[in-house]
Design a protein around this motif. Sequence first.
Motif, PDB file in Angstrom:
ATOM      1  N   UNK A 215       0.848  -1.187   0.000  1.00 43.73           N
ATOM      2  CA  UNK A 215       0.000   0.000   0.000  1.00 43.73           C
ATOM      3  C   UNK A 215       0.886   1.240   0.000  1.00 43.73           C
ATOM      4  N   UNK A 216       0.249   2.374  -0.063  1.00 43.19           N
ATOM      5  CA  UNK A 216       0.986   3.642  -0.065  1.00 43.19           C
ATOM      6  C   UNK A 216       1.731   3.882   1.243  1.00 43.19           C
ATOM      7  N   UNK A 223       9.415   0.589  -3.872  1.00 40.26           N
ATOM      8  CA  UNK A 223       8.194   1.189  -4.417  1.00 40.26           C
ATOM      9  C   UNK A 223       7.642   2.386  -3.651  1.00 40.26           C
ATOM     10  N   UNK A 224       8.141   2.666  -2.459  1.00 41.66           N
ATOM     11  CA  UNK A 224       7.521   3.724  -1.661  1.00 41.66           C
ATOM     12  C   UNK A 224       7.649   5.098  -2.314  1.00 41.66           C
ATOM     13  N   UNK A 225       8.677   5.293  -3.142  1.00 39.02           N
ATOM     14  CA  UNK A 225       8.847   6.589  -3.798  1.00 39.02           C
ATOM     15  C   UNK A 225       8.080   6.684  -5.114  1.00 39.02           C
ATOM     16  N   UNK A 226       7.375   5.625  -5.471  1.00 36.51           N
ATOM     17  CA  UNK A 226       6.562   5.655  -6.693  1.00 36.51           C
ATOM     18  C   UNK A 226       5.226   6.359  -6.473  1.00 36.51           C
ATOM     19  N   UNK A 255       2.182  10.677   6.560  1.00 31.30           N
ATOM     20  CA  UNK A 255       2.212   9.619   7.560  1.00 31.30           C
ATOM     21  C   UNK A 255       3.383   8.680   7.376  1.00 31.30           C
ATOM     22  N   UNK A 256       3.981   8.690   6.189  1.00 29.67           N
ATOM     23  CA  UNK A 256       5.166   7.883   5.909  1.00 29.67           C
ATOM     24  C   UNK A 256       6.289   8.732   5.339  1.00 29.67           C
ATOM     25  N   UNK A 257       5.944   9.633   4.420  1.00 31.33           N
ATOM     26  CA  UNK A 257       6.957  10.432   3.727  1.00 31.33           C
ATOM     27  C   UNK A 257       6.545  11.899   3.643  1.00 31.33           C
ATOM     28  N   UNK A 273       8.131  11.884  -3.312  1.00 33.38           N
ATOM     29  CA  UNK A 273       8.297  11.517  -1.913  1.00 33.38           C
ATOM     30  C   UNK A 273       9.764  11.549  -1.488  1.00 33.38           C
ATOM     31  N   UNK A 274       9.997  12.009  -0.266  1.00 37.41           N
ATOM     32  CA  UNK A 274      11.315  11.930   0.368  1.00 37.41           C
ATOM     33  C   UNK A 274      11.089  11.514   1.818  1.00 37.41           C
ATOM     34  N   UNK A 275      12.076  10.849   2.405  1.00 40.70           N
ATOM     35  CA  UNK A 275      11.906  10.341   3.769  1.00 40.70           C
ATOM     36  C   UNK A 275      12.261  11.362   4.836  1.00 40.70           C
TER      37      UNK A 275
END
Length: 287
Positions: A215-216, A223-226, A255-257, A273-275
């Motif tokens: 999931x997102x 895949x998290x930056x997709x 909530x994540x990025x 997205x960036x962390x």
Amino acid sequence: MEYEDLSRPFWFIVTGQYLAINYNGSDFEIRRGHHGRGSIFHLSDDEEQIIHKNAYIGFLSAHPDYEDDVFYISKDTKYLNKDAKWTDNIQEAIEVQIEPVGEDYGDAEVSVPQEISNPIIDENNPISANGIDLYYPDKWFSLYAITGDSLWLGDASEFESKLCFAGNPYNFGMGFQLFKHEGKTRIFCRNDKYLTVMMDGEVAQYLDEACKQHTRFTRCSRCMRCWSVGFSSEPEECFSLVPKGLPSMFALYDGLCYYRFNALKGSYAELERVESIDRASIFQFVG
């Protein structure tokens, strides 16, 4: 003066404050009110001098941390303070920003915004660049990415279901309304959709089988930056507006990025997205 283009009229915004800046023919005046009820100024072609009614009246001095987005009004080595007085101490100077009026507009042709008697509902709520509570009922805001290059470029719009920024001034973009929801912020748009975290369908089809199950909000390096910011007809995710910079500025967090302004072409950008919040772009709303 006769060689100045004078094609970019603007209002001054006093960053984070509900104030209007006027010019009375000999000096500046600052009063409580919507910034759009202030005087209309022009910028010289070199983007350094302030012009009012075909006269040079001062200079724009760049803020050291937000060059080309935040400024001081200066004159003869002095700076304008909140009492509309000139001071030698830059720490006392007001921090100003610009809202473009639009090309080929004159004072008589510009609609005057309504005043808001109590622009702050709750002191704990986030505020717009011009000092309005972002949760103010029925209030629409423009989204402004602080990039050092988006004052005259960067209007928010929808392209292929994604939030993008194009080649017009930021206040030419779509409007947004914000609502508090379970401690976060739900963002509704003029296109009758909500901002959400989404993945482009063409990107999704090339993910490996494991990533297709994610999931997102799955922390996966592949895949998290997709995922990016797009639109949904139904309210889904809420975002957090994490303070970063001056009082009206924030980083967007899902909530994540966090999100960074990614200019793909000269007049087109998306969010990626960036962390780390250190890599996140700064945004604000203008109402």
